[in-house]
Design an enzyme around this catalytic site. Structure first.
Site, PDB file in Angstrom:
ATOM      1  CD  GLU A  63      -4.510  12.294  49.448  1.00  0.00           C
ATOM      2  OE1 GLU A  63      -4.019  12.271  48.303  1.00  0.00           O
ATOM      3  OE2 GLU A  63      -4.997  13.323  49.957  1.00  0.00           O
ATOM      4  CB  CYS A 100      -8.042  11.364  47.664  1.00  0.00           C
ATOM      5  SG  CYS A 100      -6.805  11.329  46.354  1.00  0.00           S
TER       6      CYS A 100
HETATM    7 ZN   LIG Z   1      -6.705  13.526  45.750  1.00  0.00          ZN
END
Ligand SMILES: [Zn+2]
Length: 158
Positions: A63, A100
């Site tokens: 991500e 993330c």
């Molecule tokens: Zn991550």
């Protein structure tokens, strides 16, 4: 939606590009600007970025890479894009790097995050990304149907 499986399959293709390692997962991500979204006048979905684990130098996540690869030209308008990730975004990192889920929220570009499989508790227990995303007003959707494939690729090298 069948479309969700198509994009999750593309994320899975990204995940398969990862160099397996025993100390992390192999994850793939795709950022889509859906047809009709703010800033999309093409009358179709646009894939604006992709990423996979460790694609960019350092201990990077899928991500994270897909976000870092956005440019001034490809960065979508606020609250317009959808993120597909083969595994739910991390909410904590043993390395101390920014998780993330925080990168996703801070980017401000997402309406929705769609995940292929929830994070196994191999490294971190009690992933809180679903709660954090929903508190930030971002929809969290578990796309059913590719769990086994997502998990199998994620744990290559384990
Ligand atoms: Zn991550």
């Amino acid at each position: 939606m069948a479309q969700d499986l198509t994009y999750m399959a593309l994320a899975l293709e990204q995940a398969k590009k990862c160099v397996p390692t025993p100390t992390a997962f192999c994850v793939g991500a795709v950022i889509v600007l859906p047809n009709g979204a703010s800033g999309n006048t093409t009358n179709k979905d646009i894939i604006i970025s992709t990423g996979y684990s460790r694609e960019l130098p350092g201990n990077t996540h899928a991500e994270q890479c897909s976000l870092d690869k956005l440019t001034d030209d490809t960065r979508p308008q606020p609250k317009s894009a959808v993120l597909y990730s083969t595994m739910e975004p991390c909410s904590e990192r043993l390395s101390g790097n920014l998780p993330c889920v925080d990168r996703i929220i801070d980017s401000g570009i997402f309406t929705t995050v769609k995940v292929g499989v929830i994070e196994p508790d191999t490294f971190i227990k009690n992933n809180s990304s679903k709660r954090k995303l929903e508190e930030a007003g971002i929809r969290y959707v578990h796309v059913s149907g590719l769990e086994n494939e997502c998990l199998e690729v994620a744990t290559l090298g384990h």
